[in-house]
Scaffold this motif. Sequence first.
Motif, PDB file in Angstrom:
ATOM      1  N   ARG A 260       5.893  -2.572  13.448  1.00 19.59           N
ATOM      2  CA  ARG A 260       7.051  -1.773  13.892  1.00 19.59           C
ATOM      3  C   ARG A 260       7.146  -1.716  15.404  1.00 19.59           C
ATOM      4  NH1 ARG A 260       7.534   3.066   9.413  1.00 19.59           N
ATOM      5  NH2 ARG A 260       7.710   1.613   7.677  1.00 19.59           N
ATOM      6  N   GLU A 261       5.989  -1.706  16.061  1.00 15.41           N
ATOM      7  CA  GLU A 261       6.005  -1.773  17.528  1.00 15.41           C
ATOM      8  C   GLU A 261       6.595  -3.102  17.974  1.00 15.41           C
ATOM      9  OE1 GLU A 261       2.655   0.197  19.731  1.00 15.41           O
ATOM     10  OE2 GLU A 261       1.611  -0.224  17.853  1.00 15.41           O
ATOM     11  N   CYS A 262       6.237  -4.165  17.250  1.00 16.02           N
ATOM     12  CA  CYS A 262       6.792  -5.486  17.568  1.00 16.02           C
ATOM     13  C   CYS A 262       8.317  -5.452  17.443  1.00 16.02           C
ATOM     14  CB  CYS A 262       6.247  -6.547  16.622  1.00 16.02           C
ATOM     15  SG  CYS A 262       4.500  -6.880  16.815  1.00 16.02           S
ATOM     16  N   GLN A 263       8.803  -4.830  16.380  1.00 18.81           N
ATOM     17  CA  GLN A 263      10.254  -4.779  16.171  1.00 18.81           C
ATOM     18  C   GLN A 263      10.952  -4.002  17.273  1.00 18.81           C
ATOM     19  OE1 GLN A 263      10.739  -3.399  12.055  1.00 18.81           O
ATOM     20  NE2 GLN A 263      11.297  -5.496  11.521  1.00 18.81           N
ATOM     21  N   ALA A 264      10.313  -2.943  17.764  1.00 16.91           N
ATOM     22  CA  ALA A 264      10.942  -2.122  18.803  1.00 16.91           C
ATOM     23  C   ALA A 264      11.169  -2.927  20.084  1.00 16.91           C
ATOM     24  CB  ALA A 264      10.092  -0.889  19.098  1.00 16.91           C
ATOM     25  N   ARG A 265      10.284  -3.886  20.360  1.00 13.21           N
ATOM     26  CA  ARG A 265      10.488  -4.705  21.567  1.00 13.21           C
ATOM     27  C   ARG A 265      11.107  -6.068  21.228  1.00 13.21           C
ATOM     28  NH1 ARG A 265       7.434  -8.436  19.479  1.00 13.21           N
ATOM     29  NH2 ARG A 265       5.291  -8.736  20.204  1.00 13.21           N
ATOM     30  N   LEU A 266      11.613  -6.163  19.998  1.00  9.77           N
ATOM     31  CA  LEU A 266      12.396  -7.305  19.513  1.00  9.77           C
ATOM     32  C   LEU A 266      11.603  -8.591  19.343  1.00  9.77           C
ATOM     33  CD1 LEU A 266      15.685  -6.610  21.522  1.00  9.77           C
ATOM     34  CD2 LEU A 266      15.089  -5.823  19.231  1.00  9.77           C
ATOM     35  N   SER A 267      11.283  -9.269  20.431  1.00  6.89           N
ATOM     36  CA  SER A 267      10.594 -10.551  20.263  1.00  6.89           C
ATOM     37  C   SER A 267       9.897 -10.981  21.548  1.00  6.89           C
ATOM     38  CB  SER A 267      11.582 -11.632  19.825  1.00  6.89           C
ATOM     39  OG  SER A 267      12.446 -11.955  20.896  1.00  6.89           O
TER      40      SER A 267
ATOM     41  N   GLY B  96      12.480  -8.372  28.911  1.00  5.71           N
ATOM     42  CA  GLY B  96      13.730  -7.940  28.283  1.00  5.71           C
ATOM     43  C   GLY B  96      14.112  -6.534  28.695  1.00  5.71           C
ATOM     44  N   GLY B  97      15.254  -6.071  28.232  1.00  2.00           N
ATOM     45  CA  GLY B  97      15.635  -4.686  28.481  1.00  2.00           C
ATOM     46  C   GLY B  97      14.646  -3.721  27.812  1.00  2.00           C
ATOM     47  N   SER B  98      14.027  -4.174  26.732  1.00  2.00           N
ATOM     48  CA  SER B  98      13.110  -3.304  25.967  1.00  2.00           C
ATOM     49  C   SER B  98      11.987  -2.758  26.831  1.00  2.00           C
ATOM     50  CB  SER B  98      12.483  -4.069  24.802  1.00  2.00           C
ATOM     51  OG  SER B  98      13.438  -4.782  24.087  1.00  2.00           O
ATOM     52  N   GLU B  99      11.355  -3.636  27.587  1.00  2.00           N
ATOM     53  CA  GLU B  99      10.245  -3.151  28.406  1.00  2.00           C
ATOM     54  C   GLU B  99      10.755  -2.216  29.494  1.00  2.00           C
ATOM     55  OE1 GLU B  99       6.171  -5.071  30.041  1.00  2.00           O
ATOM     56  OE2 GLU B  99       7.928  -5.663  31.175  1.00  2.00           O
ATOM     57  N   ALA B 100      11.952  -2.483  30.001  1.00  2.00           N
ATOM     58  CA  ALA B 100      12.531  -1.603  31.020  1.00  2.00           C
ATOM     59  C   ALA B 100      12.718  -0.194  30.445  1.00  2.00           C
ATOM     60  CB  ALA B 100      13.859  -2.171  31.510  1.00  2.00           C
ATOM     61  N   ILE B 101      13.174  -0.121  29.204  1.00  2.00           N
ATOM     62  CA  ILE B 101      13.352   1.183  28.551  1.00  2.00           C
ATOM     63  C   ILE B 101      11.994   1.870  28.389  1.00  2.00           C
ATOM     64  CG2 ILE B 101      14.032   2.329  26.401  1.00  2.00           C
ATOM     65  CD1 ILE B 101      16.064  -0.046  26.025  1.00  2.00           C
ATOM     66  N   SER B 102      11.042   1.117  27.898  1.00  2.00           N
ATOM     67  CA  SER B 102       9.702   1.669  27.686  1.00  2.00           C
ATOM     68  C   SER B 102       9.108   2.187  29.000  1.00  2.00           C
ATOM     69  CB  SER B 102       8.847   0.566  27.058  1.00  2.00           C
ATOM     70  OG  SER B 102       7.497   0.815  27.205  1.00  2.00           O
ATOM     71  N   TYR B 122      21.785   3.235  20.211  1.00  2.00           N
ATOM     72  CA  TYR B 122      21.001   2.037  19.900  1.00  2.00           C
ATOM     73  C   TYR B 122      19.684   2.461  19.235  1.00  2.00           C
ATOM     74  CZ  TYR B 122      18.483  -2.367  20.916  1.00  2.00           C
ATOM     75  OH  TYR B 122      17.751  -3.529  20.827  1.00  2.00           O
ATOM     76  N   ALA B 123      19.426   1.917  18.070  1.00  2.00           N
ATOM     77  CA  ALA B 123      18.297   2.387  17.264  1.00  2.00           C
ATOM     78  C   ALA B 123      16.951   2.217  17.963  1.00  2.00           C
ATOM     79  CB  ALA B 123      18.291   1.656  15.920  1.00  2.00           C
ATOM     80  N   ASN B 124      16.817   1.169  18.749  1.00  2.00           N
ATOM     81  CA  ASN B 124      15.526   0.965  19.405  1.00  2.00           C
ATOM     82  C   ASN B 124      15.221   2.032  20.452  1.00  2.00           C
ATOM     83  OD1 ASN B 124      14.156  -1.029  18.107  1.00  2.00           O
ATOM     84  ND2 ASN B 124      15.143  -2.682  19.223  1.00  2.00           N
ATOM     85  N   TYR B 125      16.251   2.655  21.010  1.00  2.00           N
ATOM     86  CA  TYR B 125      15.975   3.800  21.899  1.00  2.00           C
ATOM     87  C   TYR B 125      15.120   4.812  21.146  1.00  2.00           C
ATOM     88  CZ  TYR B 125      20.046   2.402  24.841  1.00  2.00           C
ATOM     89  OH  TYR B 125      20.946   1.753  25.638  1.00  2.00           O
TER      90      TYR B 125
END
Lengths: 398, 398
Positions: A260-267, B96-102, B122-125
Amino acid sequence: MDISKRIQRLKVSPVRKLNPYAEDALKRGIKIYHLNIGQPDIETPKIFFEAISKYNGTTLRYEHSRGLALLIDRIQKYYEKLGIHYDVEDIVITSGGSEAISFAMLAIFDEGDEILVSEPLYANYKSFYDVFDIKYNAVRTYAEDGFHLPSREEIEKHITPKTKAFMLANPSNPTGVVYTKREMDDIAYIVKKYDLFLISDEVYREFVYGDRTAISFGTYKDIEENVVIIDSISKRFSACGARIGCLISKNKKLMTAVFRECQARLSLPTLDMLGAVALYELPDHYFDAALKEYDYRRKIIFEELNKMEGVVAREPEGAFYVLAKLPVKNAEDFIIWLLKDFNINGETVMFAPAEGFYATEGLGKDEVRISYALDSNDLKKAMNILREALIKYKEVEK
Amino acid sequence: MDISKRIQRLKVSPVRKLNPYAEDALKRGIKIYHLNIGQPDIETPKIFFEAISKYNGTTLRYEHSRGLALLIDRIQKYYEKLGIHYDVEDIVITSGGSEAISFAMLAIFDEGDEILVSEPLYANYKSFYDVFDIKYNAVRTYAEDGFHLPSREEIEKHITPKTKAFMLANPSNPTGVVYTKREMDDIAYIVKKYDLFLISDEVYREFVYGDRTAISFGTYKDIEENVVIIDSISKRFSACGARIGCLISKNKKLMTAVFRECQARLSLPTLDMLGAVALYELPDHYFDAALKEYDYRRKIIFEELNKMEGVVAREPEGAFYVLAKLPVKNAEDFIIWLLKDFNINGETVMFAPAEGFYATEGLGKDEVRISYALDSNDLKKAMNILREALIKYKEVEK
């Protein structure tokens, strides 16, 4: 608008904290031998770049959150050779070993939980413990013992009801220790007895010298649900800038959470994963040349350090580090002095002050981590500079 | 050995949660139009791959933790064109944007602090809020209003003494809304008045249709210390699999903290950063063709949806999503039925159930997120399948 307390707990990396002094020295035209950083100088196998340039997709899509299936397959095959079978579901690809550590921390520890470590330890572990509010309880190890672990009983004294895991690197950054079978059996006994996770950072697995072997905790059947392996291609294949690692565990509950952590950061980056596939296809003898080279350097470092008065350093057993005690009051001051006030024919040397690798405040003040991921001729020059510097610094410190 | 409570708060991504049903359908030979995922189908510019294959280094080293200097320079130049000057220290490259959010979450919020959001979001938020124990206080927006914000007074009602930031995506994933100047002024007023950080996810900046423009919160001088921009090349240049984004802020205290997070994870993939440099060197008119294509698709989606009885969907304004209300009791059940029990000549369609995009339990049950990052012919077929399916499903639901 205040920043968070957790982020304020993050310390500056001991490996990088003196960089401003190095930059100043560079500006003054000084050449620095960088023995402070664990950056292998060995070439990245060309096959990595070739595999990437063969990519013929048109749209660079999100890969599967778990990682490229082909890479997981190659990692499975690599572990089969070590005698360990992992299912696809036991493995997730991560952004270097760092993300694997971060994932393990979040999946195992709540705020205020405790982790058992040995000190000195890799400074970045502390960054993750600090930011996620994980308390660390450290078993001390000593330069004089080559940083081997104390007795099982001594380690058990550090376990509290809040302890959730034991974490170690084997071979170790920053100490260069390779744990013996007996030490590993002790650890396995402890994690079984106290029902702990065992987070085993094995990124330096191949870098083991003499007649030693680095046994993977993955081979301990009896604790297979406890073991979490941190792995990476950075050191194994001299590919630090690819940022490809993995987290491995047979603990299904843990791996469901980690996924699930992997999914949160997509890929993860598709191309680097393709390059990593090629690296895992290298023949086994690939390591022979690298290992021979590191072994040679290790001997230079060890011999030279032992010629210097007042230096305490045991024979490095693995990885490419040695943690040495120097005859100085404050190693950080000494390194700053090396960068600011000392040079031989315009050349000086830089180490990482060891204080930042300790969990306990005030320890390691007279120690430095020396990395030998550097060409042997340069290493010899660097050791010569250190010897002369230590002699001169005696007067400075008076 | 229990896993952590924080990891147990992580939900399965609504975009991916129905994947097992899709995999089953695939096995049965069904073709699925994937309108559930925000994966642009536009080609990644070839210049990205060319730049990477030109790399002539021999050892792939750790890059600077902040990111490749050349890439930071190109991002500075890109923002200059938007009329915003950023110093090097205001920018860090992220995975990615993901790490920026984290990074932003850890640097701003302690456990139990609150973030103000609008829902749907956005669900990942939510994944990051949940795992870092950040409470979210959501201002509701409605399909009937095209998901525009309520009045300033209504938003202010959701602010508590624990609120540390307002976060939004503009243009928005999952709603496709582009906030008006008046809405943005309101937000700016609020963050100033309550001394909040404003985390503005602007990764869809270029994807704005009609006579709208997506104004960057970076242009709001008065709140420049409050603003934290989340950005990425994934959508802008159809390069999702490169995993290159950035976090930008003029708040020095924040950026010092964020830089330490960068150091803890060492660095980012060198090659992908080199590819990103090339992408930022594309001429401005690069976006014209992509934008025209998306605009065309948007119109297809909007027209087709409005022909369907009982569907509520306002004109999509930006990004490539529309959040539509369907005449079904439970959209998730409907999607599962589409994958399991329905097809037209062996073809069906998949959406993301909107429930997972809401902060408040129970909302959005009759809504789906439809992504139009798909070829216009396929889109038309997918819309046809949806229309027929809705008619048939009426009987099923009875």
